[in-house]
Design a protein around this motif. Structure first.
Motif, short mmCIF file in Angstrom:
data_model
loop_
_atom_site.label_atom_id
_atom_site.label_comp_id
_atom_site.label_asym_id
_atom_site.label_seq_id
_atom_site.Cartn_x
_atom_site.Cartn_y
_atom_site.Cartn_z
N GLN A 127 0.81 -1.22 0.00
CA GLN A 127 0.00 0.00 0.00
C GLN A 127 0.85 1.28 0.00
OE1 GLN A 127 -3.13 0.45 -0.34
NE2 GLN A 127 -4.35 -1.19 0.58
N VAL A 128 2.10 1.15 0.38
CA VAL A 128 2.95 2.34 0.52
C VAL A 128 3.45 2.81 -0.84
CG1 VAL A 128 5.18 3.15 1.39
CG2 VAL A 128 3.66 1.89 2.88
N GLN A 129 3.34 4.10 -1.10
CA GLN A 129 3.85 4.70 -2.33
C GLN A 129 5.06 5.59 -2.08
OE1 GLN A 129 2.80 3.84 -5.37
NE2 GLN A 129 1.43 2.42 -4.32
N ARG A 130 5.41 5.76 -0.81
CA ARG A 130 6.54 6.62 -0.46
C ARG A 130 7.32 5.98 0.69
NH1 ARG A 130 7.52 10.46 3.41
NH2 ARG A 130 8.82 12.25 2.85
N LEU A 131 8.61 5.75 0.48
CA LEU A 131 9.47 5.18 1.51
C LEU A 131 10.46 6.24 1.97
CD1 LEU A 131 10.30 1.83 -0.35
CD2 LEU A 131 8.59 2.16 1.46
N ASP A 139 9.99 7.73 -4.03
CA ASP A 139 8.60 7.83 -4.47
C ASP A 139 8.37 6.68 -5.45
OD1 ASP A 139 6.22 8.46 -5.93
OD2 ASP A 139 6.39 10.55 -5.28
N ILE A 140 7.69 5.63 -4.98
CA ILE A 140 7.53 4.42 -5.78
C ILE A 140 6.68 4.68 -7.02
CG2 ILE A 140 6.58 2.08 -5.76
CD1 ILE A 140 7.33 2.00 -2.77
N GLN A 141 5.63 5.45 -6.85
CA GLN A 141 4.72 5.71 -7.96
C GLN A 141 5.40 6.48 -9.09
OE1 GLN A 141 1.12 7.79 -6.84
NE2 GLN A 141 -0.07 6.62 -8.32
N LYS A 142 6.19 7.49 -8.72
CA LYS A 142 6.86 8.33 -9.72
C LYS A 142 8.22 7.80 -10.13
CE LYS A 142 4.57 12.59 -8.22
NZ LYS A 142 4.76 13.96 -7.67
N SER A 155 19.80 4.80 -12.15
CA SER A 155 19.35 3.90 -13.20
C SER A 155 18.15 3.10 -12.70
CB SER A 155 20.47 2.94 -13.59
OG SER A 155 20.71 2.02 -12.53
N PRO A 156 17.33 2.53 -13.59
CA PRO A 156 16.19 1.72 -13.16
C PRO A 156 16.60 0.58 -12.23
CG PRO A 156 15.97 2.23 -15.49
CD PRO A 156 17.34 2.71 -15.07
N THR A 157 17.74 -0.06 -12.50
CA THR A 157 18.19 -1.16 -11.64
C THR A 157 18.61 -0.65 -10.28
OG1 THR A 157 18.93 -2.45 -13.56
CG2 THR A 157 19.86 -3.04 -11.42
N ALA A 158 19.32 0.46 -10.24
CA ALA A 158 19.73 1.04 -8.96
C ALA A 158 18.52 1.43 -8.13
CB ALA A 158 20.63 2.25 -9.19
N LEU A 159 17.50 1.95 -8.79
CA LEU A 159 16.27 2.33 -8.07
C LEU A 159 15.57 1.09 -7.51
CD1 LEU A 159 14.43 4.67 -7.24
CD2 LEU A 159 13.17 4.33 -9.38
N LYS A 160 15.57 -0.01 -8.25
CA LYS A 160 15.00 -1.26 -7.75
C LYS A 160 15.75 -1.74 -6.52
CE LYS A 160 13.18 -3.33 -12.03
NZ LYS A 160 13.34 -4.48 -12.97
N ILE A 161 17.07 -1.71 -6.57
CA ILE A 161 17.90 -2.14 -5.44
C ILE A 161 17.60 -1.26 -4.23
CG2 ILE A 161 20.27 -2.27 -4.56
CD1 ILE A 161 21.12 -2.99 -7.45
N LEU A 162 17.57 0.05 -4.44
CA LEU A 162 17.30 0.97 -3.35
C LEU A 162 15.92 0.72 -2.74
CD1 LEU A 162 18.04 3.39 -1.59
CD2 LEU A 162 17.23 4.89 -3.43
N THR A 163 14.93 0.46 -3.58
CA THR A 163 13.56 0.23 -3.09
C THR A 163 13.51 -1.03 -2.22
OG1 THR A 163 12.62 1.30 -5.04
CG2 THR A 163 11.17 -0.14 -3.79
N VAL A 164 14.19 -2.09 -2.65
CA VAL A 164 14.24 -3.32 -1.85
C VAL A 164 14.88 -3.05 -0.48
CG1 VAL A 164 15.21 -5.65 -1.69
CG2 VAL A 164 14.30 -4.83 -3.87
N LEU A 165 15.99 -2.32 -0.47
CA LEU A 165 16.68 -2.01 0.78
C LEU A 165 15.84 -1.09 1.67
CD1 LEU A 165 20.29 -1.43 -0.61
CD2 LEU A 165 19.47 -3.42 0.66
N MET A 166 15.14 -0.14 1.07
CA MET A 166 14.31 0.78 1.84
C MET A 166 13.12 0.05 2.46
SD MET A 166 15.38 4.11 1.67
CE MET A 166 14.04 5.28 1.47
N ARG A 167 12.53 -0.88 1.71
CA ARG A 167 11.40 -1.63 2.26
C ARG A 167 11.82 -2.46 3.47
NH1 ARG A 167 6.64 -1.55 -0.32
NH2 ARG A 167 6.51 -1.06 -2.53
#
Length: 228
Positions: A127-131, A139-142, A155-167
């Motif tokens: 449900q979270v769109q902002r970490l 900002d997951i949505q943007k 980069s898209p891959t770096a953002l994916k890695i960061l999102t996993v770590l932030m979650r």
């Protein structure tokens, strides 16, 4: 908090029901904090790491929907199971819109509560769109990341890695889990992850005294603020 046991928070103003739930959870070897009003519950969520929240809808000081909306706005992605006497579609849709992950209608069987909470606790909320950790925000949505309100050109891959770590923050993520989550079965060699982490650290931490991206020797990586 004990690492190998589930740690829950129950926010429920019916003390008889709260006592019964906590005692049943103890039989299942599940740890549970308790708050009898929404505002105190919100403060506990902000100060602690929980695997899941059991949240009553009708609470004094701050109702369940307001608590849920507040934690989602802060980027807190702990799964939420809402307890309610209401069983209408409109009520459930309102709850989901405010960040609830699942509903359980009162009265309920304790066995069903346990099953649902164990399923929720295996994942973070979608449900979270902002970490947010310290002044680092995704900002997951943007599909954007910022530190100190300055956008990071990732980069898209770096953002994916960061999102996993932030979650997962403040908990570490193993190299194996990071590789599987980001690339799935089509994984590059391990040097690729090293390069992406190196570049990610450069973007996140190079211009800042307080470092947020940490290497956990022999395990993986973690995003942690100074208070974590």
């Amino acid at each position: 908090m004990t690492a190998d046991k589930l740690q829950l928070l129950l926010v429920e103003d019916d003390l008889d029901l709260a006592t019964a739930v906590i005692e049943y959870l103890e039989l299942e070897d599940i740890l549970c904090d308790h708050s009898a009003n929404g505002l105190a519950g919100l403060h506990l969520i902000q100060q602690n790491h929980y695997d899941a929240i059991i949240l009553d809808l009708n609470l004094p000081k701050m109702n369940g929907l307001q608590v849920c909306e507040s934690i989602r706005a802060e980027g807190i992605d702990v799964p939420v199971l809402m307890l309610t006497a209401r069983d209408t579609l409109d009520d459930k849709l309102t709850g989901f819109a405010n960040g609830t992950d699942d509903y359980l209608v009162k009265p309920f069987a304790m066995e069903e509560l346990i099953v649902r909470i164990k399923v929720l606790a295996r994942r973070r909320s979608g449900q979270v769109q902002r970490l947010a950790v310290a002044n680092l925000v995704v900002d997951i949505q943007k599909k954007q990341a910022f530190r100190n309100n300055i956008e990071l050109k990732l980069s898209p891959t770096a953002l994916k890695i960061l999102t996993v770590l932030m979650r997962a923050s403040p908990n570490p993520v193993s190299r194996e889990k990071l590789m599987q989550t980001v690339w799935g079965d089509d994984q590059p060699d391990s040097n690729s992850l090293k390069v992406h982490i190196f570049n990610l650290r450069k973007h996140i931490d190079a211009e800042h005294e307080h470092k947020l991206l940490h290497t956990i020797s022999g395990y993986g990586f973690a995003i942690k603020g100074s208070e974590q």
